[in-house]
Design a protein around this motif. Structure first.
Motif, PDB file in Angstrom:
ATOM      1  N   SER A  73      39.329  42.237  29.182  1.00 49.72           N
ATOM      2  CA  SER A  73      40.205  41.239  29.783  1.00 49.72           C
ATOM      3  C   SER A  73      39.718  40.791  31.160  1.00 49.72           C
ATOM      4  CB  SER A  73      41.627  41.797  29.903  1.00 49.72           C
ATOM      5  OG  SER A  73      41.640  42.911  30.770  1.00 49.72           O
ATOM      6  N   LEU A  74      38.591  41.339  31.604  1.00 50.24           N
ATOM      7  CA  LEU A  74      38.052  40.990  32.912  1.00 50.24           C
ATOM      8  C   LEU A  74      36.617  40.515  32.728  1.00 50.24           C
ATOM      9  CD1 LEU A  74      38.623  41.020  35.961  1.00 50.24           C
ATOM     10  CD2 LEU A  74      37.683  43.317  36.033  1.00 50.24           C
ATOM     11  N   THR A  75      36.380  39.283  33.057  1.00 46.54           N
ATOM     12  CA  THR A  75      35.038  38.720  32.926  1.00 46.54           C
ATOM     13  C   THR A  75      34.647  38.032  34.223  1.00 46.54           C
ATOM     14  OG1 THR A  75      35.877  36.633  32.061  1.00 46.54           O
ATOM     15  CG2 THR A  75      35.293  38.327  30.438  1.00 46.54           C
ATOM     16  N   LEU A  76      33.378  37.734  34.347  1.00 45.61           N
ATOM     17  CA  LEU A  76      32.872  37.015  35.506  1.00 45.61           C
ATOM     18  C   LEU A  76      32.698  35.545  35.125  1.00 45.61           C
ATOM     19  CD1 LEU A  76      30.191  39.606  36.626  1.00 45.61           C
ATOM     20  CD2 LEU A  76      32.270  39.007  37.862  1.00 45.61           C
ATOM     21  N   PRO A  77      33.115  34.641  35.997  1.00 52.20           N
ATOM     22  CA  PRO A  77      32.946  33.220  35.683  1.00 52.20           C
ATOM     23  C   PRO A  77      31.477  32.826  35.742  1.00 52.20           C
ATOM     24  CG  PRO A  77      33.750  33.472  37.921  1.00 52.20           C
ATOM     25  CD  PRO A  77      33.729  34.847  37.306  1.00 52.20           C
TER      26      PRO A  77
END
Length: 73
Positions: A40-44
């Motif tokens: 649920s946590l990604t880097l743009p």
């Protein structure tokens, strides 16, 4: 260590090189670990990123797609 972990780590390093920023700078370490584990946590991906690197980083987030991406690189 699984290939997916290595592929994800490679994607983060690539992101750091392209942006010159520290990933998840304002997020607690435990929250980062949980967010990454839960997917649920990604880097743009930066808008200025060349298409080749965009495809490579997207592949790093997709398990087997990462293997295919690295294999052709």
């Amino acid at each position: 260590m699984s290939f997916n972990i290595l592929a994800f780590s490679f994607g983060v390093v690539l992101w750091e090189l392209l942006t010159g920023q520290v990933p998840y700078r304002d997020v607690e370490a435990l929250a980062v670990a949980y967010g990454v584990a839960m997917n649920s946590l990604t880097l743009p991906i930066p808008s200025t990123c060349p298409d080749f690197f965009k495809d490579l980083m997207k592949g790093m987030k997709q398990g087997e797609g990462a293997y295919k991406c690295l294999k052709t690189w």
